[in-house]
Enzyme design. Sequence first.
Site, PDB file in Angstrom:
ATOM      1  N   LYS A 233       0.843  -1.217   0.000  1.00 26.77           N
ATOM      2  CA  LYS A 233       0.000   0.000   0.000  1.00 26.77           C
ATOM      3  C   LYS A 233       0.875   1.262   0.000  1.00 26.77           C
ATOM      4  O   LYS A 233       0.610   2.186  -0.752  1.00 26.77           O
ATOM      5  CB  LYS A 233      -0.941  -0.001   1.221  1.00 26.77           C
ATOM      6  CG  LYS A 233      -1.890  -1.190   1.274  1.00 26.77           C
ATOM      7  CD  LYS A 233      -2.875  -1.079   2.409  1.00 26.77           C
ATOM      8  CE  LYS A 233      -2.245  -1.167   3.775  1.00 26.77           C
ATOM      9  NZ  LYS A 233      -1.749  -2.522   4.142  1.00 26.77           N
TER      10      LYS A 233
ATOM     11  N   ARG B 146     -10.364  -0.644   7.448  1.00 28.01           N
ATOM     12  CA  ARG B 146      -9.948  -2.051   7.553  1.00 28.01           C
ATOM     13  C   ARG B 146     -11.062  -2.913   8.118  1.00 28.01           C
ATOM     14  O   ARG B 146     -10.897  -4.132   8.217  1.00 28.01           O
ATOM     15  CB  ARG B 146      -8.749  -2.177   8.480  1.00 28.01           C
ATOM     16  CG  ARG B 146      -7.531  -1.544   7.909  1.00 28.01           C
ATOM     17  CD  ARG B 146      -6.321  -2.023   8.671  1.00 28.01           C
ATOM     18  NE  ARG B 146      -5.232  -1.130   8.358  1.00 28.01           N
ATOM     19  CZ  ARG B 146      -3.979  -1.464   8.352  1.00 28.01           C
ATOM     20  NH1 ARG B 146      -3.628  -2.690   8.657  1.00 28.01           N
ATOM     21  NH2 ARG B 146      -3.058  -0.598   8.062  1.00 28.01           N
TER      22      ARG B 146
ATOM     23  N   ARG C 163      11.205  -6.955   5.374  1.00 35.90           N
ATOM     24  CA  ARG C 163      10.986  -5.521   5.105  1.00 35.90           C
ATOM     25  C   ARG C 163      11.876  -4.662   6.011  1.00 35.90           C
ATOM     26  O   ARG C 163      12.013  -4.925   7.196  1.00 35.90           O
ATOM     27  CB  ARG C 163       9.525  -5.168   5.340  1.00 35.90           C
ATOM     28  CG  ARG C 163       9.263  -3.680   5.215  1.00 35.90           C
ATOM     29  CD  ARG C 163       7.830  -3.366   5.018  1.00 35.90           C
ATOM     30  NE  ARG C 163       6.998  -3.654   6.178  1.00 35.90           N
ATOM     31  CZ  ARG C 163       5.684  -3.467   6.178  1.00 35.90           C
ATOM     32  NH1 ARG C 163       5.076  -3.022   5.103  1.00 35.90           N
ATOM     33  NH2 ARG C 163       4.978  -3.741   7.250  1.00 35.90           N
TER      34      ARG C 163
ATOM     35  N   ARG D 235      10.255  -2.516  11.507  1.00 34.05           N
ATOM     36  CA  ARG D 235       9.102  -2.034  12.276  1.00 34.05           C
ATOM     37  C   ARG D 235       8.797  -2.928  13.477  1.00 34.05           C
ATOM     38  O   ARG D 235       9.006  -4.130  13.407  1.00 34.05           O
ATOM     39  CB  ARG D 235       7.870  -1.956  11.361  1.00 34.05           C
ATOM     40  CG  ARG D 235       7.823  -0.664  10.571  1.00 34.05           C
ATOM     41  CD  ARG D 235       6.776  -0.671   9.510  1.00 34.05           C
ATOM     42  NE  ARG D 235       5.514  -1.285   9.902  1.00 34.05           N
ATOM     43  CZ  ARG D 235       4.400  -1.214   9.172  1.00 34.05           C
ATOM     44  NH1 ARG D 235       4.413  -0.550   8.037  1.00 34.05           N
ATOM     45  NH2 ARG D 235       3.296  -1.799   9.559  1.00 34.05           N
TER      46      ARG D 235
ATOM     47  N   ARG E 196      -1.312 -10.246  12.406  1.00 33.32           N
ATOM     48  CA  ARG E 196      -1.820  -9.268  11.431  1.00 33.32           C
ATOM     49  C   ARG E 196      -2.411  -9.970  10.214  1.00 33.32           C
ATOM     50  O   ARG E 196      -3.462  -9.583   9.701  1.00 33.32           O
ATOM     51  CB  ARG E 196      -0.695  -8.318  10.996  1.00 33.32           C
ATOM     52  CG  ARG E 196      -0.349  -7.303  12.075  1.00 33.32           C
ATOM     53  CD  ARG E 196       1.072  -6.800  11.915  1.00 33.32           C
ATOM     54  NE  ARG E 196       1.262  -5.991  10.733  1.00 33.32           N
ATOM     55  CZ  ARG E 196       2.436  -5.882  10.097  1.00 33.32           C
ATOM     56  NH1 ARG E 196       3.488  -6.559  10.507  1.00 33.32           N
ATOM     57  NH2 ARG E 196       2.541  -5.097   9.048  1.00 33.32           N
TER      58      ARG E 196
HETATM   59  P1  ADP Z   1       0.331  -2.795   7.678  1.00 34.34           P
HETATM   60  O1  ADP Z   1      -0.677  -2.545   6.609  1.00 34.34           O
HETATM   61  O2  ADP Z   1       1.611  -3.363   7.161  1.00 34.34           O
HETATM   62  O3  ADP Z   1      -0.227  -3.583   8.846  1.00 34.34           O
HETATM   63  P2  ADP Z   1       0.190  -0.028   8.612  1.00 34.34           P
HETATM   64  O4  ADP Z   1       1.389   0.867   8.641  1.00 34.34           O
HETATM   65  O5  ADP Z   1      -0.922   0.323   7.714  1.00 34.34           O
HETATM   66  O6  ADP Z   1       0.810  -1.448   8.307  1.00 34.34           O
HETATM   67  O7  ADP Z   1      -0.397  -0.162  10.107  1.00 34.34           O
HETATM   68  C1  ADP Z   1       0.437  -0.445  11.217  1.00 34.34           C
HETATM   69  C2  ADP Z   1      -0.430  -0.664  12.459  1.00 34.34           C
HETATM   70  O8  ADP Z   1      -1.163   0.551  12.765  1.00 34.34           O
HETATM   71  C3  ADP Z   1      -1.525  -1.725  12.320  1.00 34.34           C
HETATM   72  O9  ADP Z   1      -1.033  -3.038  12.567  1.00 34.34           O
HETATM   73  C4  ADP Z   1      -2.523  -1.272  13.399  1.00 34.34           C
HETATM   74  O10 ADP Z   1      -2.100  -1.612  14.691  1.00 34.34           O
HETATM   75  C5  ADP Z   1      -2.469   0.260  13.250  1.00 34.34           C
HETATM   76  N1  ADP Z   1      -3.482   0.708  12.253  1.00 34.34           N
HETATM   77  C6  ADP Z   1      -3.226   1.328  11.069  1.00 34.34           C
HETATM   78  N2  ADP Z   1      -4.364   1.571  10.388  1.00 34.34           N
HETATM   79  C7  ADP Z   1      -5.377   1.097  11.161  1.00 34.34           C
HETATM   80  C8  ADP Z   1      -6.790   1.045  11.014  1.00 34.34           C
HETATM   81  N3  ADP Z   1      -7.413   1.519   9.927  1.00 34.34           N
HETATM   82  N4  ADP Z   1      -7.510   0.487  12.020  1.00 34.34           N
HETATM   83  C9  ADP Z   1      -6.926   0.006  13.123  1.00 34.34           C
HETATM   84  N5  ADP Z   1      -5.597   0.017  13.330  1.00 34.34           N
HETATM   85  C10 ADP Z   1      -4.817   0.555  12.365  1.00 34.34           C
END
Ligand code: ADP
Length: 242
Positions: free
Chosen positions: A35, A110, A149, A184, A195
């Site tokens: 993404k 999500r 990553r 990360r 996840r």
């Molecule tokens: P990835 O898609 O690789 O999991 P992101 O950088 O989008 O990584 O998100 C990292 C973390 O931030 C997620 O695992 C979650 O804990 C939190 N997060 C991000 N976006 C959301 C969302 N829309 N709803 C709930 N938690 C979120």
Amino acid sequence: MSNWNIFALLYVHYVRWRRRGARIYALMGGPGAGKDTQAKLVAPLLKLPVVSTGDLCRREMELGTATGKMIEGFVKMGRLAPDEVIFQLLRNELSQPRYYRGFILNGFPRTVAQAKLLEALLGEWGNDLQAVFLLEVPLPDLKERLGMRRVCTNKSCNRSYHLKFSPPRMPNTCDDCGSPLYQRIDDTPEAIEKRLADYTELIKPLRHYYQQKGTLRVIESTNAFKPEDVAKVIIAHAATQA
Ligand code: ADP
């Protein structure tokens, strides 16, 4: 009606007017689906800013705010933060005028609950979601991507590398800005498993939700495709929505 109420009402109308015709897209996909990479590639072509809820979370954690501390517990375990908390962060961010002409959402929504919150918010502004791009990547490809990553520590760069598929030229150093790379806190094997399991479960109803609305565009994005080719497909779809 008090003067204050009249002012508030006028302001709401003014903002709606400024937001008219805004182009709004969402990028969805599992952890490691690319993404961030796609957002970086398509944003300049669509001439729209990107809002990443993952970045909003990381910013809050770095600032050490009460919200950030709360979110950190979820992120470390590879769990999603509560819908309302994420939505508040997003709403605050999107109140800035630089998003009035539109934006690309990265990592939101999500869950179906988040999709409904978003729909209500866009409704308040008189806007619609043009298209939802779902980056479809097979589970084994996602696992391979996440464990290897590494991300640039420089927030304004934020470039992502894969130690096998797209390694940096110098070990642990960003090609673009020379900053060190890091892994990360949610890219540990345990958090990755959690996840991926959550994503597999949550994406089904969300996919169905946008399919019903007619806004879903599924974009095939296996390890066999180059990121630039995937971006071309997204741009082609966006052009048909314009
Ligand atoms: P990835 O898609 O690789 O999991 P992101 O950088 O989008 O990584 O998100 C990292 C973390 O931030 C997620 O695992 C979650 O804990 C939190 N997060 C991000 N976006 C959301 C969302 N829309 N709803 C709930 N938690 C979120």
